[in-house]
Design a protein around this motif. Sequence first.
Motif, short mmCIF file in Angstrom:
data_model
loop_
_atom_site.label_atom_id
_atom_site.label_comp_id
_atom_site.label_asym_id
_atom_site.label_seq_id
_atom_site.Cartn_x
_atom_site.Cartn_y
_atom_site.Cartn_z
N GLY A 117 -4.88 -16.67 31.70
CA GLY A 117 -4.53 -17.99 31.20
C GLY A 117 -3.10 -18.31 31.59
N TYR A 118 -2.68 -19.56 31.36
CA TYR A 118 -1.37 -19.99 31.85
C TYR A 118 -0.71 -20.88 30.81
CZ TYR A 118 1.87 -20.95 35.74
OH TYR A 118 2.96 -21.02 36.56
N ILE A 119 0.60 -20.64 30.59
CA ILE A 119 1.37 -21.37 29.59
C ILE A 119 2.62 -21.94 30.25
CG2 ILE A 119 2.54 -21.26 27.35
CD1 ILE A 119 0.94 -18.66 26.81
N VAL A 120 2.77 -23.25 30.20
CA VAL A 120 3.97 -23.89 30.75
C VAL A 120 4.47 -24.93 29.75
CG1 VAL A 120 3.22 -23.52 33.12
CG2 VAL A 120 2.73 -25.70 32.00
N ARG A 121 5.73 -25.25 29.86
CA ARG A 121 6.29 -26.28 28.99
C ARG A 121 6.13 -27.68 29.58
NH1 ARG A 121 12.23 -26.58 26.02
NH2 ARG A 121 12.00 -28.72 25.29
N ASP A 122 6.63 -27.86 30.81
CA ASP A 122 6.72 -29.19 31.41
C ASP A 122 6.03 -29.23 32.77
OD1 ASP A 122 7.79 -31.38 30.27
OD2 ASP A 122 9.86 -30.87 30.69
N PRO A 123 4.72 -29.42 32.84
CA PRO A 123 4.06 -29.49 34.14
C PRO A 123 4.43 -30.77 34.88
CG PRO A 123 2.51 -30.03 32.41
CD PRO A 123 3.78 -29.61 31.72
N SER A 124 4.67 -30.62 36.18
CA SER A 124 5.05 -31.78 36.98
C SER A 124 3.86 -32.73 37.13
CB SER A 124 5.53 -31.33 38.36
OG SER A 124 5.84 -32.44 39.16
N ARG A 125 4.15 -34.03 36.97
CA ARG A 125 3.10 -35.03 37.15
C ARG A 125 2.96 -35.47 38.61
NH1 ARG A 125 3.58 -39.17 31.97
NH2 ARG A 125 3.49 -37.58 30.34
N VAL A 126 3.97 -35.14 39.41
CA VAL A 126 3.96 -35.54 40.82
C VAL A 126 4.24 -34.31 41.68
CG1 VAL A 126 5.04 -36.98 42.59
CG2 VAL A 126 4.75 -37.87 40.27
N VAL A 127 3.48 -34.13 42.76
CA VAL A 127 3.69 -33.03 43.69
C VAL A 127 4.54 -33.55 44.85
CG1 VAL A 127 2.60 -31.41 45.28
CG2 VAL A 127 1.55 -31.91 43.06
N SER A 128 5.68 -32.91 45.08
CA SER A 128 6.61 -33.38 46.12
C SER A 128 6.98 -32.25 47.06
CB SER A 128 7.88 -33.96 45.47
OG SER A 128 7.57 -35.02 44.61
N ASN A 129 6.09 -31.93 47.98
CA ASN A 129 6.38 -30.93 48.99
C ASN A 129 5.46 -31.13 50.18
OD1 ASN A 129 6.03 -28.02 50.27
ND2 ASN A 129 7.96 -28.02 49.15
N TRP A 130 6.02 -31.10 51.37
CA TRP A 130 5.22 -31.37 52.57
C TRP A 130 4.17 -30.30 52.85
CZ3 TRP A 130 5.34 -28.05 56.81
CH2 TRP A 130 6.36 -27.08 56.81
N ARG A 131 4.33 -29.11 52.25
CA ARG A 131 3.36 -28.03 52.48
C ARG A 131 2.21 -28.06 51.48
NH1 ARG A 131 5.57 -23.12 51.37
NH2 ARG A 131 4.15 -22.03 52.77
N ALA A 132 2.28 -28.88 50.44
CA ALA A 132 1.29 -28.86 49.37
C ALA A 132 -0.07 -29.35 49.84
CB ALA A 132 1.78 -29.70 48.20
N ASP A 133 -1.12 -28.64 49.41
CA ASP A 133 -2.49 -29.05 49.68
C ASP A 133 -3.15 -29.68 48.45
OD1 ASP A 133 -2.66 -28.08 52.40
OD2 ASP A 133 -2.61 -26.06 51.55
N GLY A 156 3.44 -28.12 44.00
CA GLY A 156 2.00 -27.98 44.18
C GLY A 156 1.62 -26.57 44.61
N VAL A 157 0.48 -26.47 45.30
CA VAL A 157 0.03 -25.20 45.86
C VAL A 157 -0.41 -25.45 47.30
CG1 VAL A 157 -0.69 -24.25 43.63
CG2 VAL A 157 -2.34 -25.48 45.04
N ASN A 158 -0.41 -24.39 48.09
CA ASN A 158 -0.84 -24.50 49.49
C ASN A 158 -1.69 -23.30 49.88
OD1 ASN A 158 0.93 -22.29 50.59
ND2 ASN A 158 2.53 -23.64 49.79
N ASP A 159 -2.17 -23.31 51.10
CA ASP A 159 -3.07 -22.24 51.56
C ASP A 159 -2.32 -21.09 52.22
OD1 ASP A 159 -5.31 -23.62 50.70
OD2 ASP A 159 -5.55 -24.69 52.61
N GLU A 160 -0.98 -21.16 52.29
CA GLU A 160 -0.20 -20.14 52.99
C GLU A 160 0.42 -19.11 52.06
OE1 GLU A 160 2.70 -22.04 55.45
OE2 GLU A 160 1.30 -23.56 56.14
N ASP A 161 0.71 -19.48 50.82
CA ASP A 161 1.48 -18.61 49.94
C ASP A 161 0.69 -17.69 49.00
OD1 ASP A 161 3.70 -19.69 51.07
OD2 ASP A 161 4.16 -21.06 49.42
N PRO A 162 -0.63 -17.84 48.84
CA PRO A 162 -1.34 -16.94 47.93
C PRO A 162 -1.17 -15.48 48.32
CG PRO A 162 -2.73 -18.80 48.49
CD PRO A 162 -1.54 -18.87 49.40
N GLU A 163 -1.06 -14.63 47.32
CA GLU A 163 -0.92 -13.20 47.54
C GLU A 163 -2.24 -12.46 47.50
OE1 GLU A 163 1.69 -11.27 48.42
OE2 GLU A 163 2.63 -13.20 48.81
N SER A 164 -3.31 -13.16 47.21
CA SER A 164 -4.64 -12.54 47.18
C SER A 164 -5.68 -13.66 47.29
CB SER A 164 -4.85 -11.73 45.90
OG SER A 164 -4.81 -12.58 44.76
#
Length: 387
Positions: free
Chosen positions: A85-101, A70-78
């Motif tokens: 735009g963004y290109i990915v092959r296999d996006p995760s359907r489930v977020v599994s991290n205690w830091r995720a917002d 996922g994403v959180n409020d601590e790691d952004p660089e700006s």
Amino acid sequence: MTSSLLNRDRAVLVLEDGSRFDGWAYGARGTTVGEVVFTTGMTGYQETLTDPSYAGQIVLQTAPHIGNTGVNDEDPESRRIWVAGYIVRDPSRVVSNWRADESLDAALERDGIVGISGIDTRAVTRHIRSDGSMRGAVFSGIDAEIDPEEQLRTVTAAPEMAGRNLSAEVSVSETQVTPATGERIGNLAVIDLGIKQATVDNLARRGFDVHVMPQSSTIDDIRAIDPVALFFSNGPGDPAASDGHVALLTAALRDGLPYFGICFGNQLFGRALGLGTYKLPFGHRGINQPVRDNTTGKVEITAQNHGFAVDAPLEGVFDSPAGFGRIEVSHIGLNDNVVEGMRALDIPAFSVQYHPEAAGGPNDANYLFDRFQAMVMDHLGKKGTNA
């Protein structure tokens, strides 16, 4: 925490040579255009997305599985996501991290970033490696149904990266000061061409009151804060289109200010020294780029994000065409022998093409901030002795 990937709409990636790759919408729906590039980092997608150096670029992740933490409020660089735009092959359907917002696709949608998933990213990467980075567009949702010829016209009408100055789009509008967290040395003038927060933090830890200044700052603006040194950050765009920044750096070097530049700051240092720059076929983007430090012989694994490079002799010492004395290439990329750093021998100035703050990535090059600190302290000592 789950994502919204079950509600899928069609999407298509179109390259300027007519190549098409069908997939599924990811993030915001609509159309986005930019230079299509790939990054080889296995981790650190949030840091990649929030790196201002990616402005104007549609970024492809070569790692197949993206978004699991996922994403959180601590790691952004700006302050926001900057990729076009963004290109990915296999996006995760489930977020599994205690830091995720929140999930990654939700963050992309929130910031209006149009993406595509479910395509063969290896095929796209091989195509770009063979033919070079090129303009492209992602059409998602109802825009995926636009006539293919009209889609291609949209791509070919987009501006090329060569000749673009994008620093005004990513720079701060007014000076922001981060106080030193280490033993204070003095004020550091930082020209924000697309700086990352980890860079500011590293400089503050070395004892600098970090003044992050707009890219439009003048030499008088710099002199007004009575700095002990000058720093040019990373950033997007073509260094050949940044004559004003080159003139600013030239004036500061003639003032005798110690200088450290990274990434775009390395390219602008090269231009200030009187050297040329050129566009790489597909650039260096990722956190696994090997570089040799010629001063120590040590090989570092580095984080990089650039599509342009400095044209300079790789071996030996040469004279600066702009009159700044002797110069040597201090770092060389071992994949393709690209200039990865330069050092002035007669003035207190050096630069590297990669990211020593490496967020996220390896810490092999973090010593460069210590090298900069030592250079400034040495300069201040000599200055005090002369006084």
